[in-house]
Design an enzyme around this catalytic site. Structure first.
Site, PDB file in Angstrom:
ATOM      1  N   CYS A 226       0.308   3.534   2.785  1.00  0.00           N
ATOM      2  CA  CYS A 226       0.523   3.005   3.768  1.00  0.00           C
ATOM      3  C   CYS A 226       1.961   3.316   3.838  1.00  0.00           C
ATOM      4  O   CYS A 226       2.478   3.989   5.530  1.00  0.00           O
ATOM      5  CB  CYS A 226      -0.017   2.098   3.832  1.00  0.00           C
TER       6      CYS A 226
ATOM      7  N   CYS B 271       0.442  -0.844  -0.037  1.00  0.00           N
ATOM      8  CA  CYS B 271       0.570  -0.010  -0.223  1.00  0.00           C
ATOM      9  C   CYS B 271       1.078   1.148  -0.316  1.00  0.00           C
ATOM     10  O   CYS B 271       1.732   1.458   0.828  1.00  0.00           O
ATOM     11  CB  CYS B 271      -1.051  -0.140   1.461  1.00  0.00           C
TER      12      CYS B 271
END
Length: 103
Positions: A31, A28
């Site tokens: 993230c 991600c």
């Protein structure tokens, strides 16, 4: 403030202060960006940030109703369940403000 990775099972009663569960995944990009922001927090706030890999802790992610990443879940020992949940990338300043608001 302490920042560490969740290793093993999560139990809110293991903590005395506010706990922020930072749900992320290695794949991600937002993230990864937010992880850098969290690592740069130099606050003395009475909180613990637990980085939780959602791929490795799927049951906890499901229990916290995490549907998108990154997600921050704020919890207190005295109050079972999530105090609040924030989805999406946040800057260091935004994260500190969210922690202050949840203390």
């Amino acid at each position: 403030m302490e920042v560490k990775y969740l290793d093993g099972d999560f139990n809110i009663n293991d903590y005395t202060n506010l706990v922020v569960l930072d749900f992320f995944a290695d794949w991600c990009p937002p993230c990864k960006r937010m992880s850098v922001e969290i690592d740069n927090i130099t606050s003395e706030l009475p909180a613990t940030i637990l980085k939780v890999n959602a791929d490795h802790h799927q049951e906890l992610a499901a229990a916290m109703e995490v549907k998108s990443l990154p997600t921050l879940v704020f919890m207190r020992t005295a109050e079972p369940g999530a105090a609040s949940k924030i989805v999406g990338f946040k800057t260091r300043e935004q994260i500190v403000k969210l922690i202050e608001d949840n203390l």
